[in-house]
Design a protein around this motif. Structure first.
Motif, PDB file in Angstrom:
ATOM      1  N   GLU A 135       0.803  -1.217   0.000  1.00  0.00           N
ATOM      2  CA  GLU A 135       0.000   0.000   0.000  1.00  0.00           C
ATOM      3  C   GLU A 135       0.839   1.270   0.000  1.00  0.00           C
ATOM      4  OE1 GLU A 135      -3.884  -2.037   2.159  1.00  0.00           O
ATOM      5  OE2 GLU A 135      -2.777  -0.468   3.226  1.00  0.00           O
ATOM      6  N   ALA A 136       1.984   1.255   0.649  1.00  0.00           N
ATOM      7  CA  ALA A 136       2.839   2.449   0.624  1.00  0.00           C
ATOM      8  C   ALA A 136       3.262   2.768  -0.805  1.00  0.00           C
ATOM      9  CB  ALA A 136       4.061   2.243   1.517  1.00  0.00           C
ATOM     10  N   ALA A 137       3.672   1.747  -1.536  1.00  0.00           N
ATOM     11  CA  ALA A 137       4.070   1.958  -2.927  1.00  0.00           C
ATOM     12  C   ALA A 137       2.880   2.366  -3.789  1.00  0.00           C
ATOM     13  CB  ALA A 137       4.711   0.686  -3.484  1.00  0.00           C
ATOM     14  N   LEU A 138       1.732   1.759  -3.552  1.00  0.00           N
ATOM     15  CA  LEU A 138       0.523   2.090  -4.306  1.00  0.00           C
ATOM     16  C   LEU A 138       0.131   3.552  -4.111  1.00  0.00           C
ATOM     17  CD1 LEU A 138      -2.136   1.383  -5.837  1.00  0.00           C
ATOM     18  CD2 LEU A 138      -3.067   0.642  -3.650  1.00  0.00           C
ATOM     19  N   LEU A 139       0.116   4.006  -2.860  1.00  0.00           N
ATOM     20  CA  LEU A 139      -0.288   5.383  -2.572  1.00  0.00           C
ATOM     21  C   LEU A 139       0.716   6.386  -3.136  1.00  0.00           C
ATOM     22  CD1 LEU A 139      -1.546   4.845   1.075  1.00  0.00           C
ATOM     23  CD2 LEU A 139      -2.951   5.402  -0.919  1.00  0.00           C
ATOM     24  N   ALA A 140       1.991   6.058  -3.063  1.00  0.00           N
ATOM     25  CA  ALA A 140       3.007   6.952  -3.638  1.00  0.00           C
ATOM     26  C   ALA A 140       2.848   7.044  -5.153  1.00  0.00           C
ATOM     27  CB  ALA A 140       4.400   6.452  -3.276  1.00  0.00           C
ATOM     28  N   ALA A 141       2.557   5.924  -5.801  1.00  0.00           N
ATOM     29  CA  ALA A 141       2.367   5.922  -7.246  1.00  0.00           C
ATOM     30  C   ALA A 141       1.140   6.743  -7.631  1.00  0.00           C
ATOM     31  CB  ALA A 141       2.234   4.488  -7.755  1.00  0.00           C
ATOM     32  N   LEU A 142       0.084   6.646  -6.846  1.00  0.00           N
ATOM     33  CA  LEU A 142      -1.117   7.437  -7.103  1.00  0.00           C
ATOM     34  C   LEU A 142      -0.807   8.932  -6.985  1.00  0.00           C
ATOM     35  CD1 LEU A 142      -4.138   7.997  -7.424  1.00  0.00           C
ATOM     36  CD2 LEU A 142      -4.423   7.421  -5.000  1.00  0.00           C
TER      37      LEU A 142
END
Length: 415
Positions: A232-239
């Protein structure tokens, strides 16, 4: 969890289903403190024409409970506002709490769950159900639902764009809701859209659905969601990167703010992506690395972290809000967050105090760099519980008495 604790929680659930929340509360209090369970209160005589309650469905050892037990904590929403639910006894919280949600989070501590409920029923339980309201949108502003997909996963999100951006956006804030909330509920409660309209800010409200956590919590306590390159950390940063590129948000003007589980995830983003986020706001949250699984998450919430708290790196600034009477996430987590910033290297913090118009006292510790740049602010709101300070009653888990956390976060981010 020992057998006595599991048994106590099971009995508490039985009393809840039987319509006896007071006795269930007594059992929970004893289970949490480790004391022997109080003598049971005498059961009231049944009403003359009352129908017998249908028996609870039986669950064989090792089997999962019916889906309605596993995912629907309360079919009837509790009363709204900071005093929702019935009042808890001393030692179990202030301001009241919905008992079935309390039981749900306690059950998640057990490897098998409570009465067979699936493991991981909830991450950081808190608050009331989402309000079901949609925030008011200024004329000409945009508030739309979008979908984001990346190699790290996919999420729906709400996007707010102010009605006028003559010189382009001044920044972007990733708004991370708490458990049981949703983007609309969080937007209503924080009233952040109004601040974004005034200051020319883009807002992104990602939605953590119950498909990814049974209570809609960001999974801040799982190692796979605490890393820069995964989860989720990577997902939110990508968003955040994608929306930043779309609207040409200036470098260093991407921020994250969250409540409770969302606050804990904001702290994780500061630690995992210091090159992206210029500052984060953590309200009633926990530091990155405070937990590594469900039992350690619950221990950290009680103020007994046994994880490895990671200091933020680079130039990520942090503003922290926490109520002194928070019975869901212990206030000691705010001190741990403060320490995680490494602000002590800049010298002793300066303390300021004040009182809101609603007679709510507060203090804040401020640390500046030698050139006068504020790197951390830690607000303590006297007597406040687990709720967004200064929030609107149109959203769940808010405390309108202030101070206004939304306004202060925007000021801090843009300062």
């Amino acid at each position: 969890m020992n057998n006595d604790f599991t048994a106590a929680l099971g009995r508490a659930m039985e009393h809840t289903r039987a319509g006896n929340p007071a006795e269930a509360t007594r059992l929970i209090q004893a289970a949490l403190t480790g004391a022997p369970a109080p003598a049971p209160a005498p059961a009231p005589a049944p009403a003359a024409k009352a129908k017998a309650a249908p028996p609870a469905p039986s669950v064989k050892p090792g089997a999962k409970a019916p889906i309605e037990d596993a995912e629907i904590i309360s079919e009837t929403p509790p009363r709204r506002g900071p005093m929702a639910g019935f009042a808890m006894p001393s030692g179990l919280g202030q301001g009241g709490v919905d008992l079935q949600q309390m039981l749900g989070k306690l059950g998640a501590m057990s490897p098998q769950g409570l009465n067979g409920l699936p493991q991981g029923l909830t991450g950081l339980p808190q608050g009331l159900p989402g309000s079901g309201k949609t925030p008011a949108i200024p004329e000409g502003a945009c508030y739309e639902t979008r979908h984001f997909t990346s190699k790290h996963g996919a999420r729906d999100y709400r996007l707010f764009v102010p009605s006028s951006l003559p010189d382009g956006p001044k920044g972007l804030i990733l708004m991370l809701h708490g458990c049981t909330q949703n983007p609309d509920d969080f937007a209503c409660g924080t009233d952040m859209n109004s601040h974004a309209e005034r200051h020319g800010l883009i807002l992104v409200y990602p939605h953590q659905s119950r498909a990814h956590n049974a209570q809609g919590c960001w999974n801040w306590f799982r190692p796979e969601d605490q890393r820069a390159a995964s989860g989720e950390a990577a997902l939110l940063a990508a968003l955040a990167r994608e929306v930043r590129a779309e609207f040409a948000v200036p470098e260093g003007a991407v921020y994250a703010a969250g409540l409770s589980a969302g606050g804990a995830m904001a702290a994780t983003l500061a630690a995992t992506h210091p090159e992206l986020f210029g500052a984060v706001g953590v309200h009633s949250g926990l530091p990155h690395g405070a937990a590594h699984d469900m039992p350690s998450a619950f221990a950290a919430m009680r103020g007994q972290p046994n994880g490895s708290i990671t200091k933020t790196q680079g130039s990520v600034r942090m503003i922290i809000f926490h109520g002194s009477a928070d019975a869901t996430v212990h206030p000691s987590n705010a001190k741990a967050l403060f320490a995680s910033t490494g602000a002590g290297a800049h010298g002793k913090p300066r303390r300021e105090t004040g009182t809101t118009k609603a007679n709510r006292s507060w203090s804040r510790d401020i640390v500046k760099t030698p050139d006068g740049k504020v790197v951390v602010e830690a607000w303590t709101i006297t007597g406040a519980g687990h709720a967004w300070s200064g929030g609107s009653p149109d959203g769940s888990f808010t405390d309108p008495s202030g101070p206004d956390a939304s306004a202060e976060m925007v000021r801090f981010f843009m300062g």
